[in-house]
Write a protein that holds these residues in place. Structure first.
Motif, PDB file in Angstrom:
ATOM      1  N   PHE A   1       0.717  -1.274  -0.045  1.00  0.00           N
ATOM      2  CA  PHE A   1      -0.089  -0.006  -0.135  1.00  0.00           C
ATOM      3  C   PHE A   1       0.891   1.049   0.014  1.00  0.00           C
ATOM      4  O   PHE A   1       0.707   2.071  -0.686  1.00  0.00           O
ATOM      5  N   ALA A   2       2.049   1.108   0.893  1.00  0.00           N
ATOM      6  CA  ALA A   2       2.768   2.386   0.755  1.00  0.00           C
ATOM      7  C   ALA A   2       3.573   2.497  -0.522  1.00  0.00           C
ATOM      8  O   ALA A   2       3.699   3.747  -0.943  1.00  0.00           O
ATOM      9  N   SER A   3       3.949   1.516  -1.361  1.00  0.00           N
ATOM     10  CA  SER A   3       4.319   1.640  -2.535  1.00  0.00           C
ATOM     11  C   SER A   3       3.551   2.387  -3.507  1.00  0.00           C
ATOM     12  O   SER A   3       3.797   2.857  -4.572  1.00  0.00           O
ATOM     13  N   LEU A   4       2.258   2.037  -3.390  1.00  0.00           N
ATOM     14  CA  LEU A   4       1.268   2.713  -4.173  1.00  0.00           C
ATOM     15  C   LEU A   4       1.008   4.174  -4.073  1.00  0.00           C
ATOM     16  O   LEU A   4       1.153   4.989  -4.883  1.00  0.00           O
ATOM     17  N   LEU A   5       1.196   4.583  -2.659  1.00  0.00           N
ATOM     18  CA  LEU A   5       0.973   5.889  -2.215  1.00  0.00           C
ATOM     19  C   LEU A   5       2.005   7.045  -2.493  1.00  0.00           C
ATOM     20  O   LEU A   5       2.027   7.938  -2.905  1.00  0.00           O
ATOM     21  N   ALA A   6       3.163   6.470  -2.205  1.00  0.00           N
ATOM     22  CA  ALA A   6       4.352   7.179  -2.215  1.00  0.00           C
ATOM     23  C   ALA A   6       4.704   7.821  -3.430  1.00  0.00           C
ATOM     24  O   ALA A   6       4.743   9.145  -3.243  1.00  0.00           O
ATOM     25  N   PRO A   7       4.672   7.323  -4.560  1.00  0.00           N
ATOM     26  CA  PRO A   7       4.784   8.357  -5.826  1.00  0.00           C
ATOM     27  C   PRO A   7       3.778   9.428  -5.966  1.00  0.00           C
ATOM     28  O   PRO A   7       4.007  10.470  -6.249  1.00  0.00           O
ATOM     29  N   MET A   8       2.586   9.244  -5.464  1.00  0.00           N
ATOM     30  CA  MET A   8       1.657  10.285  -5.603  1.00  0.00           C
ATOM     31  C   MET A   8       1.813  11.188  -4.619  1.00  0.00           C
ATOM     32  O   MET A   8       1.093  12.166  -4.693  1.00  0.00           O
ATOM     33  N   MET A   9       2.454  11.038  -3.206  1.00  0.00           N
ATOM     34  CA  MET A   9       2.675  11.830  -2.327  1.00  0.00           C
ATOM     35  C   MET A   9       4.038  12.671  -2.209  1.00  0.00           C
ATOM     36  O   MET A   9       4.554  13.141  -1.482  1.00  0.00           O
ATOM     37  N   ARG A  10       4.753  12.477  -3.328  1.00  0.00           N
ATOM     38  CA  ARG A  10       6.195  12.832  -3.453  1.00  0.00           C
ATOM     39  C   ARG A  10       6.327  14.143  -3.075  1.00  0.00           C
ATOM     40  O   ARG A  10       7.507  14.633  -2.551  1.00  0.00           O
ATOM     41  N   GLY A  11       5.520  15.144  -3.263  1.00  0.00           N
ATOM     42  CA  GLY A  11       5.558  16.548  -2.945  1.00  0.00           C
ATOM     43  C   GLY A  11       5.614  16.742  -1.673  1.00  0.00           C
ATOM     44  O   GLY A  11       6.091  17.938  -1.411  1.00  0.00           O
ATOM     45  N   VAL A  12       5.105  15.997  -0.771  1.00  0.00           N
ATOM     46  CA  VAL A  12       5.092  16.082   0.751  1.00  0.00           C
ATOM     47  C   VAL A  12       6.038  15.343   1.273  1.00  0.00           C
ATOM     48  O   VAL A  12       6.182  15.524   2.684  1.00  0.00           O
ATOM     49  N   ILE A  13       6.730  14.399   0.858  1.00  0.00           N
ATOM     50  CA  ILE A  13       7.682  13.627   1.453  1.00  0.00           C
ATOM     51  C   ILE A  13       9.182  14.412   1.246  1.00  0.00           C
ATOM     52  O   ILE A  13       9.564  14.124   0.050  1.00  0.00           O
TER      53      ILE A  13
ATOM     54  N   PRO B   1       8.086   8.783 -12.459  1.00  0.00           N
ATOM     55  CA  PRO B   1       7.712   8.656 -10.698  1.00  0.00           C
ATOM     56  C   PRO B   1       8.096   7.316 -10.274  1.00  0.00           C
ATOM     57  O   PRO B   1       8.490   7.378  -9.108  1.00  0.00           O
ATOM     58  N   VAL B   2       8.316   6.353 -11.173  1.00  0.00           N
ATOM     59  CA  VAL B   2       8.536   4.962 -10.437  1.00  0.00           C
ATOM     60  C   VAL B   2       9.664   4.286 -11.531  1.00  0.00           C
ATOM     61  O   VAL B   2       9.448   4.239 -12.614  1.00  0.00           O
ATOM     62  N   VAL B   3      10.749   3.717 -10.777  1.00  0.00           N
ATOM     63  CA  VAL B   3      11.480   2.626 -11.547  1.00  0.00           C
ATOM     64  C   VAL B   3      11.417   1.354 -11.246  1.00  0.00           C
ATOM     65  O   VAL B   3      11.704   1.061  -9.953  1.00  0.00           O
ATOM     66  N   CYS B   4      11.172   0.476 -12.067  1.00  0.00           N
ATOM     67  CA  CYS B   4      11.004  -1.125 -11.766  1.00  0.00           C
ATOM     68  C   CYS B   4      12.269  -1.960 -12.147  1.00  0.00           C
ATOM     69  O   CYS B   4      12.352  -1.808 -13.268  1.00  0.00           O
ATOM     70  N   LEU B   5      12.782  -2.414 -11.289  1.00  0.00           N
ATOM     71  CA  LEU B   5      13.730  -3.564 -11.809  1.00  0.00           C
ATOM     72  C   LEU B   5      12.979  -4.959 -11.630  1.00  0.00           C
ATOM     73  O   LEU B   5      12.858  -5.287 -10.557  1.00  0.00           O
TER      74      LEU B   5
ATOM     75  N   ILE C   1      13.914  11.715  -7.418  1.00  0.00           N
ATOM     76  CA  ILE C   1      12.770  11.792  -6.514  1.00  0.00           C
ATOM     77  C   ILE C   1      11.949  10.546  -7.109  1.00  0.00           C
ATOM     78  O   ILE C   1      10.554  10.551  -6.776  1.00  0.00           O
ATOM     79  N   SER C   2      12.442   9.831  -8.033  1.00  0.00           N
ATOM     80  CA  SER C   2      11.973   8.415  -8.260  1.00  0.00           C
ATOM     81  C   SER C   2      11.668   7.440  -7.047  1.00  0.00           C
ATOM     82  O   SER C   2      12.591   7.629  -6.223  1.00  0.00           O
TER      83      SER C   2
ATOM     84  N   ALA D   1       9.843   5.440  13.237  1.00  0.00           N
ATOM     85  CA  ALA D   1      10.243   5.570  11.831  1.00  0.00           C
ATOM     86  C   ALA D   1      11.442   4.760  11.267  1.00  0.00           C
ATOM     87  O   ALA D   1      12.202   4.588  12.144  1.00  0.00           O
ATOM     88  N   LEU D   2      11.297   4.392   9.944  1.00  0.00           N
ATOM     89  CA  LEU D   2      12.384   4.037   9.336  1.00  0.00           C
ATOM     90  C   LEU D   2      13.693   4.997   9.274  1.00  0.00           C
ATOM     91  O   LEU D   2      13.478   6.050   8.708  1.00  0.00           O
ATOM     92  N   GLY D   3      14.846   4.549   9.592  1.00  0.00           N
ATOM     93  CA  GLY D   3      15.989   5.509   9.779  1.00  0.00           C
ATOM     94  C   GLY D   3      16.464   5.949   8.402  1.00  0.00           C
ATOM     95  O   GLY D   3      16.317   5.148   7.532  1.00  0.00           O
ATOM     96  N   SER D   4      16.385   7.153   7.938  1.00  0.00           N
ATOM     97  CA  SER D   4      16.781   7.832   6.936  1.00  0.00           C
ATOM     98  C   SER D   4      15.764   8.251   5.951  1.00  0.00           C
ATOM     99  O   SER D   4      15.737   8.908   5.096  1.00  0.00           O
ATOM    100  N   PHE D   5      14.548   7.598   6.389  1.00  0.00           N
ATOM    101  CA  PHE D   5      13.199   7.837   5.707  1.00  0.00           C
ATOM    102  C   PHE D   5      12.228   8.242   6.431  1.00  0.00           C
ATOM    103  O   PHE D   5      10.990   7.724   6.473  1.00  0.00           O
ATOM    104  N   GLU D   6      12.581   9.311   7.404  1.00  0.00           N
ATOM    105  CA  GLU D   6      11.697   9.646   8.222  1.00  0.00           C
ATOM    106  C   GLU D   6      10.280  10.227   7.892  1.00  0.00           C
ATOM    107  O   GLU D   6       9.219  10.211   8.155  1.00  0.00           O
ATOM    108  N   SER D   7      10.426  11.219   7.008  1.00  0.00           N
ATOM    109  CA  SER D   7       9.476  11.863   6.165  1.00  0.00           C
ATOM    110  C   SER D   7       8.392  10.891   5.653  1.00  0.00           C
ATOM    111  O   SER D   7       7.431  10.893   5.585  1.00  0.00           O
ATOM    112  N   TRP D   8       9.062  10.167   4.830  1.00  0.00           N
ATOM    113  CA  TRP D   8       8.190   8.914   4.129  1.00  0.00           C
ATOM    114  C   TRP D   8       7.434   8.194   5.245  1.00  0.00           C
ATOM    115  O   TRP D   8       6.146   7.906   5.096  1.00  0.00           O
ATOM    116  N   SER D   9       7.982   7.818   6.468  1.00  0.00           N
ATOM    117  CA  SER D   9       7.283   7.105   7.339  1.00  0.00           C
ATOM    118  C   SER D   9       6.376   7.895   7.903  1.00  0.00           C
ATOM    119  O   SER D   9       5.137   7.514   8.180  1.00  0.00           O
TER     120      SER D   9
END
Length: 220
Positions: free
Chosen positions: A16-28, A87-91, A129-130, A206-214
């Motif tokens: 669910f987080a992977s779905l939302l994060a690209p759409m919320m990039r402006g506030v992360i 917005p997203v890079v998929c490997l 920002i991807s 919060a996940l370290g280094s990713f506090e705003s995302w968390s």
């Protein structure tokens, strides 16, 4: 996604987080962790889940990319991907041990990533920002990658998961392509409701280094 066999509630939450994060990039205001879609056996649906999620999250069709075993090729690919600004890079279909300083550096780079131009000494700086995601079959992550990732594990608990039938959307890729505007609108409605509620922050660890995302994605 009701037919995907998420191994646990946390795996579903990470999806669910992977779905939302690209759409919320402006506030992360910081980096977004790598999302690793994994399964114990091929045919479980990890690549399919990754690609349909990326389609909705990015608002466009996303082409899967390979993770080259050659460091120079990986560096060129990373700069090319970021320079295009997706917005997203998929490997897709990553195997073995993932121990890549380039990928690790890109994941935590924000808001720009800087590297030496290929064939020269000058530096090249591109937006970072991807959101990055990866599908893997029991791949081993190095400590540097492991601390920069969240896991979406699927487990059908079947010997031949590719033989399963009875899905509500037999061709999920085509259905997602058709319904993508409605699915994206539904996800954005959740983000809007969160914003209207005052953007409450996730109050867990919060996940370290990713506090705003968390805080922000977790808040939704």
């Amino acid at each position: 996604v009701g037919d995907f066999p998420f191994a646990s509630d946390s795996d579903r939450a990470h999806w669910f987080a992977s779905l939302l994060a690209p759409m919320m990039r402006g506030v992360i205001r910081g980096p977004v962790p790598l999302t690793v879609y994994e399964a114990p056996a091929p045919g479980t649906g990890k690549s399919l889940l990754m690609m349909v999620t990326a389609r909705v999250a990015s608002g466009r069709t996303v082409a899967p990319a390979a993770l080259s075993s050659n460091e120079d090729e990986r560096r060129k690919a990373v700069l090319a991907h970021l320079g295009a600004g997706p917005p997203v890079v998929c490997l897709d279909n990553v195997t073995g041990t993932v121990n890549d300083d380039v990928l690790a550096g890109v994941i935590t780079a924000w808001p720009r990533y800087t590297d030496r131009r290929m064939g020269g000494q000058s530096l090249m700086s591109v937006p970072a920002i991807s959101a990055w995601c990866m599908s893997a079959n029991n791949a081993t992550m190095s400590p540097d990658i492991a601390r920069r990732m969240v896991r979406v594990r699927l487990d059908s608990r079947e010997a031949s998961p590719e033989l399963r039938t009875g899905f509500r959307h037999p061709n999920l890729t085509a259905w997602t392509e058709k319904e993508a505007p409605h699915l994206r609108a539904a996800a954005l409605a959740l983000v809007w409701a969160w914003a209207e509620a005052g953007s409450p922050a996730w109050d867990g660890k919060a996940l370290g280094s990713f506090e705003s995302w968390s805080r922000n994605v977790g808040g939704v």
